[in-house]
Structure formats: C-alpha cells, structure tokens
Design an enzyme around this catalytic site. Structure first.
Site: not given
Length: 286
Positions: A127, A141, A145
């Site tokens: 992550s 993004y 994650k």
C-alpha cells in the site's frame, strides 16, 4: 531501483526461490540478470499484465506453489481530480486495485492446497502512507491504496484457517525513477507537501518489508512516523501482538493529535497557495 526489485534482491540474499511477474519482458530480464549478478540466484520470470486475470492465472500456475506472495505492482498519476481524466483514474483502479485482486485470486488455490509444508504462508500487499491519509492531488491513487487495506483486512479472516498471514506495507515517498518522473507534472501544492517529508530508499523499504513478513505482522509501517500514523489509523485492523495492541490503545489518542497538527499544516499550505493564485495581478495606472 524500484521497490519490487529491491524486495526480490533482499529475498534472494536470504536464500528464497524467486519468481517475478511483470508486464514488461525486458524489465523482467534486466531484473533477473541483476539478481543473478548480485547473488547467483536463479530467477523465474513470467510476463503478464495484472489487469488480465487469465494471463495472471496462467503465469502463477506455471510458477508453482507459493509460500510468500508479494503484491507490489502499482501506478500513480498525481493531479487534482477535477483536471484528471477518467481514463487515468480507471487505469489506477484497474492496475492498483483490480490487479491486486487478480494476482491474489489466482494464487490462492496453490497457497491453500499445494504448499510443500504446512508452516505459515504470507500474502503482502504494497500500500502506501497515501493509503492511511489522503493528500492533495492523490484522490484516485489514495482510493486504490485505501482499498488494499480493506481487501487485506477481509482476506485475513478468509485465509487464517489455512495458516496464511496477510500483511500491508505502508511506505512513505520512496526514491524511485517513477516518483522522480511524477514530480515533473504533479501540482505545486503536492510538491510542497511531499517536500516536507523525508524519502526512503527502495532498499530500506525492502528490508522493512521482509522483516515484517517474517514476523507475521499485519500492518508494516516503514519508520517511526509511519508507526505513529499506523497507530492513529489502526481502527479494527488485525494485531497479532498483544504488546503492540496495548501500545496502540495507550498512544492512539496522542498520535491522532500529532497527525492532526500535520494535517492542519497541510491545509494552511493549501489555503496560502490558493489565496496567492486567486489574487488578481496588480494593475498600475496613470
């Protein structure tokens, strides 16, 4: 050097049998050669795009039984969501999130049934600290994650009966060719925020990753500030160490407050930058 190659080299140094999967055959061959030159360890390589489940499944079946699966792939494009193309957002979701589902789903049958020993196996997802706290320009993004953490928490409950430990690694900004390229186009506010943190090297992240996997940790922060953030955002994440669970309970409030101080500073940066952009240029007259 990227984090994936650094992890592979760290594993090679410890005597692991290594298989690499990536989209680019050229990159795979370079990585294979690099590991051989450093450690004289044979490496199996399998070209596949993680977005293609069938290709991933064929590659993993060819690789054979897996004891430790490191899901490290990822792409990032930092830009305000209003300006970012939907196709770019979809690419990040398809690669970072759906690609992780594809790799894990393809690997689970052999990890559940075909392992040569009944000791613990591991699935580690890469992550980011952007998967613990949102940052300007990181909307898409960070969503991918954060998604990996949810995947890991639920998956751990499903695979624990098969003695598989799931881990999530939360590295900070890491010195890689990719981040240097991203800096050229990321928003100015994002640059200011990132420049306020200290980068780690890929080798440093790799060492922490391997150590965390070997210890069976669920949450693997990469340095002291990452540990504090992990405690502040622990929520209901699994914790196998009673000692660490006790530390989290005692210090969660403190680290939550410290985290808010950093976040308030980010909002001041954003406000200051936006005020400067919104100021009209001075016009002089007679």
């Amino acid at each position: 050097m990227g984090i994936g190659l650094a992890i592979a080299k760290q594993a090679a140094e410890e005597g692991a049998r290594i298989s690499l999967l990536a989209r680019s055959l050229d990159h795979l061959e370079k990585a294979k050669q690099s590991i051989w030159e450093a450690y004289k360890v044979e490496v199996s390589t399998f070209p596949a795009d993680v977005r293609d489940y069938d290709a991933v499944e064929r590659a993993i079946n060819r690789a054979g039984p897996i004891d430790v699966l490191v899901v490290n792939h990822g792409v990032y494009y930092f830009e305000e969501l209003e300006k970012q193309g939907v196709d770019v957002v979809k690419t990040m979701i398809d690669v970072n999130l759906m690609g992780s589902f594809n790799v894990i789903k393809a690997a689970l049958p052999s990890m559940n049934k075909d392992r040569k020993h009944k000791g613990p196996a591991s699935i580690a997802l890469m992550s980011s600290m952007a998967g613990q706290v949102g940052t300007y320009g990181f909307a898409a993004y960070s969503a991918t994650k954060y998604g990996l953490r949810g995947l890991a928490e639920a998956l751990q409950q499903e695979v624990i009966a098969n003695n598989i430990h799931v881990s999530v690694i939360f590295p900070p900004v890491t010195e890689t060719p990719g981040i240097e390229q991203a800096r050229k186009t990321m928003p100015e506010i994002t640059k200011i925020i990132l420049d306020s943190t200290v980068e780690m090297t890929a080798e440093e992240v790799a060492k922490v990753t391997i150590k965390g996997i070997k210890s069976g940790s669920f949450s693997i922060p990469c340095r002291l500030d990452g540990r504090a953030l992990a405690m502040a955002t622990a929520g209901l994440s699994p914790e196998r160490s009673f000692f660490m669970a006790s530390i989290e309970v005692v210090f969660a409030g403190l680290f939550r407050f410290v985290g808010l101080l950093f976040q308030w500073n980010w909002y001041r940066i954003i406000e200051k930058n936006n005020s400067r952009k919104n100021q009209s240029p001075e016009v002089s007259g007679d």
